[in-house]
Design a protein around this motif. Structure first.
Motif, PDB file in Angstrom:
ATOM      1  N   LEU A   3      41.067  39.983  30.339  1.00 34.64           N
ATOM      2  CA  LEU A   3      42.234  40.516  31.022  1.00 34.64           C
ATOM      3  C   LEU A   3      42.971  41.468  30.099  1.00 34.64           C
ATOM      4  N   ARG A   4      43.533  42.516  30.694  1.00 35.83           N
ATOM      5  CA  ARG A   4      44.495  43.369  29.994  1.00 35.83           C
ATOM      6  C   ARG A   4      45.864  43.085  30.590  1.00 35.83           C
ATOM      7  N   ILE A   5      46.837  42.837  29.730  1.00 37.96           N
ATOM      8  CA  ILE A   5      48.157  42.428  30.197  1.00 37.96           C
ATOM      9  C   ILE A   5      49.205  43.404  29.690  1.00 37.96           C
ATOM     10  N   GLU A   6      49.973  43.944  30.634  1.00 37.15           N
ATOM     11  CA  GLU A   6      51.097  44.822  30.316  1.00 37.15           C
ATOM     12  C   GLU A   6      52.367  44.107  30.745  1.00 37.15           C
ATOM     13  N   GLU A   7      53.293  43.964  29.818  1.00 36.03           N
ATOM     14  CA  GLU A   7      54.533  43.254  30.092  1.00 36.03           C
ATOM     15  C   GLU A   7      55.652  44.255  30.303  1.00 36.03           C
ATOM     16  N   LEU A   8      56.222  44.290  31.495  1.00 33.09           N
ATOM     17  CA  LEU A   8      57.371  45.121  31.816  1.00 33.09           C
ATOM     18  C   LEU A   8      58.607  44.230  31.933  1.00 33.09           C
ATOM     19  N   SER A   9      59.763  44.834  32.116  1.00 38.28           N
ATOM     20  CA  SER A   9      60.999  44.057  32.063  1.00 38.28           C
ATOM     21  C   SER A   9      61.062  42.993  33.158  1.00 38.28           C
ATOM     22  N   ASP A  10      60.546  43.309  34.348  1.00 38.01           N
ATOM     23  CA  ASP A  10      60.668  42.373  35.469  1.00 38.01           C
ATOM     24  C   ASP A  10      59.333  41.916  36.029  1.00 38.01           C
ATOM     25  N   VAL A  13      51.777  43.095  34.567  1.00 39.69           N
ATOM     26  CA  VAL A  13      50.659  43.791  35.187  1.00 39.69           C
ATOM     27  C   VAL A  13      49.392  43.267  34.523  1.00 39.69           C
ATOM     28  N   VAL A  14      48.571  42.572  35.292  1.00 43.60           N
ATOM     29  CA  VAL A  14      47.368  41.926  34.763  1.00 43.60           C
ATOM     30  C   VAL A  14      46.152  42.602  35.381  1.00 43.60           C
ATOM     31  N   THR A  15      45.288  43.134  34.521  1.00 40.63           N
ATOM     32  CA  THR A  15      44.111  43.870  34.976  1.00 40.63           C
ATOM     33  C   THR A  15      42.850  43.128  34.567  1.00 40.63           C
ATOM     34  N   LEU A  16      42.003  42.803  35.537  1.00 40.88           N
ATOM     35  CA  LEU A  16      40.698  42.223  35.224  1.00 40.88           C
ATOM     36  C   LEU A  16      39.898  43.243  34.430  1.00 40.88           C
ATOM     37  N   ASP A  17      39.264  42.808  33.354  1.00 38.30           N
ATOM     38  CA  ASP A  17      38.649  43.774  32.442  1.00 38.30           C
ATOM     39  C   ASP A  17      37.276  43.293  31.958  1.00 38.30           C
ATOM     40  N   ARG A  18      36.365  43.150  32.922  1.00 37.23           N
ATOM     41  CA  ARG A  18      34.962  42.875  32.597  1.00 37.23           C
ATOM     42  C   ARG A  18      34.089  43.910  33.324  1.00 37.23           C
ATOM     43  N   PRO A  19      34.266  45.188  33.016  1.00 37.12           N
ATOM     44  CA  PRO A  19      33.560  46.226  33.788  1.00 37.12           C
ATOM     45  C   PRO A  19      32.047  46.104  33.735  1.00 37.12           C
ATOM     46  N   GLU A  20      31.536  45.629  32.619  1.00 38.73           N
ATOM     47  CA  GLU A  20      30.084  45.493  32.488  1.00 38.73           C
ATOM     48  C   GLU A  20      29.526  44.410  33.416  1.00 38.73           C
ATOM     49  N   LYS A  21      30.395  43.498  33.899  1.00 46.84           N
ATOM     50  CA  LYS A  21      30.005  42.420  34.809  1.00 46.84           C
ATOM     51  C   LYS A  21      30.664  42.573  36.182  1.00 46.84           C
ATOM     52  N   ARG A  22      31.141  43.780  36.494  1.00 47.91           N
ATOM     53  CA  ARG A  22      31.829  44.044  37.761  1.00 47.91           C
ATOM     54  C   ARG A  22      32.998  43.069  37.969  1.00 47.91           C
ATOM     55  N   ASN A  23      33.668  42.766  36.852  1.00 52.06           N
ATOM     56  CA  ASN A  23      34.818  41.854  36.868  1.00 52.06           C
ATOM     57  C   ASN A  23      34.483  40.492  37.467  1.00 52.06           C
ATOM     58  N   ALA A  24      33.247  40.067  37.302  1.00 51.72           N
ATOM     59  CA  ALA A  24      32.862  38.744  37.783  1.00 51.72           C
ATOM     60  C   ALA A  24      33.745  37.678  37.134  1.00 51.72           C
ATOM     61  N   GLN A  32      42.014  32.507  30.868  1.00 53.82           N
ATOM     62  CA  GLN A  32      43.071  33.476  30.611  1.00 53.82           C
ATOM     63  C   GLN A  32      44.046  33.579  31.787  1.00 53.82           C
ATOM     64  N   LEU A  33      43.561  33.409  33.016  1.00 57.10           N
ATOM     65  CA  LEU A  33      44.475  33.377  34.162  1.00 57.10           C
ATOM     66  C   LEU A  33      45.430  32.181  34.069  1.00 57.10           C
ATOM     67  N   HIS A  34      44.930  31.050  33.589  1.00 58.40           N
ATOM     68  CA  HIS A  34      45.818  29.900  33.383  1.00 58.40           C
ATOM     69  C   HIS A  34      46.906  30.234  32.361  1.00 58.40           C
ATOM     70  N   GLU A  35      46.553  30.980  31.325  1.00 56.46           N
ATOM     71  CA  GLU A  35      47.549  31.374  30.326  1.00 56.46           C
ATOM     72  C   GLU A  35      48.618  32.277  30.940  1.00 56.46           C
ATOM     73  N   GLY A  51      42.194  45.076  39.525  1.00 52.74           N
ATOM     74  CA  GLY A  51      40.966  45.367  38.787  1.00 52.74           C
ATOM     75  C   GLY A  51      40.981  46.780  38.256  1.00 52.74           C
ATOM     76  N   GLY A  52      42.135  47.454  38.384  1.00 51.50           N
ATOM     77  CA  GLY A  52      42.231  48.851  38.006  1.00 51.50           C
ATOM     78  C   GLY A  52      41.766  49.739  39.156  1.00 51.50           C
ATOM     79  N   VAL A  53      41.507  50.991  38.842  1.00 52.96           N
ATOM     80  CA  VAL A  53      41.092  51.961  39.867  1.00 52.96           C
ATOM     81  C   VAL A  53      39.721  52.536  39.517  1.00 52.96           C
ATOM     82  N   ASP A  54      38.835  51.643  39.107  1.00 55.39           N
ATOM     83  CA  ASP A  54      37.485  52.051  38.721  1.00 55.39           C
ATOM     84  C   ASP A  54      36.451  51.706  39.780  1.00 55.39           C
TER      85      ASP A  54
END
Length: 246
Positions: A3-10, A13-24, A32-35, A51-54
């Motif tokens: 996962l890629r995690i971007e923390e904003l004030s409110d 933004v969590v992005t699934l990041d396993r492109p080589e596995k089609r985000n399986a 990591q989702l539990h975290e 999953g982003g815009v890929d």
């Protein structure tokens, strides 16, 4: 990291990041989702899950891992427990879907409160064709979203639903024509929510998700809490002052 995690004030933004596995969705991604859930339970904020815009949201569970799981793994609710935790987060959640959301990937999207997608998004539950059932939430969340008969058709046949049909049947809330507009659309939806009182949002979500037997008692208690909240007084005072003739 899966996962890629971007923390904003409110929001997060969590992005699934396993492109080589089609985000399986595998065990590490679930961990990591539990975290993420633990963080949002401790400090409630809005969530944007994507999953982003890929061209891929999530192609489903990791079949390599799934094939080796036995009955005790099924009873351990590996995926369904994480998705249920997402569903129960205190603040609203939005899934932004580009491309396929299949099997467990679709169930992950269903676990969010709202869904937006691109015109090339596709949803489907192919589990019966793999000799299993959709055991991470689709059997109860999909009927709630699209109705029992249509949900049964999709679950029994594994038929895929494109973005146009998904919007028509209520599976998604909005469709954007181009992938570049997907995250902007999701953020705009969250921005609208963020204009409201955070406590009112939390209690509204709690009330909407509660079983029928909890109403109207839960609504009354929640409203009683909000009626005594300083934020309610401030917001209503601001509203009345704006309406007052100059």
């Amino acid at each position: 990291m899966s996962l890629r995690i971007e923390e904003l004030s409110d929001r997060l933004v969590v992005t699934l990041d396993r492109p080589e596995k089609r985000n399986a969705i595998d065990a590490e991604l679930i961990r990591q989702l539990h975290e993420v859930c633990a963080e949002l339970e401790a400090r409630p904020r809005l969530l944007l899950l994507t999953g982003g815009v890929d061209g891929i949201f999530a192609g489903g569970a990791d079949i390599g891992q799934l094939r080796e799981r036995g009955r005790l793994d099924a009873l351990a609710a590996i995926n369904s427990a994480a998705f249920a935790r997402i569903r129960a987060l205190p603040m609203p959640t939005v899934a932004a879907v580009d491309g396929p959301a299949l099997g467990g990937g679709a169930e992950l999207a269903y676990a969010c409160d709202l869904r937006v997608c691109t015109a090339r998004a596709v949803f489907g539950q192919p589990e019966v064709r793999l000799g299993i059932l959709a055991g991470a939430g689709a059997t109860h969340r999909l009927p709630a979203l699209v109705g029992e008969a249509r949900a049964k058709e999709l679950l029994f046949t594994g038929r895929r639903v494109d973005a146009e049909e998904a919007l028509r049947i209520g599976l998604v809330n909005r469709v954007v024509p181009e992938p570049d507009g997907l995250l902007d659309c999701a953020h705009e939806l969250l921005d609208e929510m963020a204009k409201g009182s955070a406590l009112a949002l939390r209690l509204t979500k709690l009330a909407v998700d509660a079983p029928a037997a909890a109403h109207p008692h839960l609504d009354l208690v929640s409203q009683a809490v909000l009626f005594e909240d300083d934020e309610k007084y401030r917001r209503m005072t601001d509203f009345l002052e704006r309406r007052r003739p100059r």
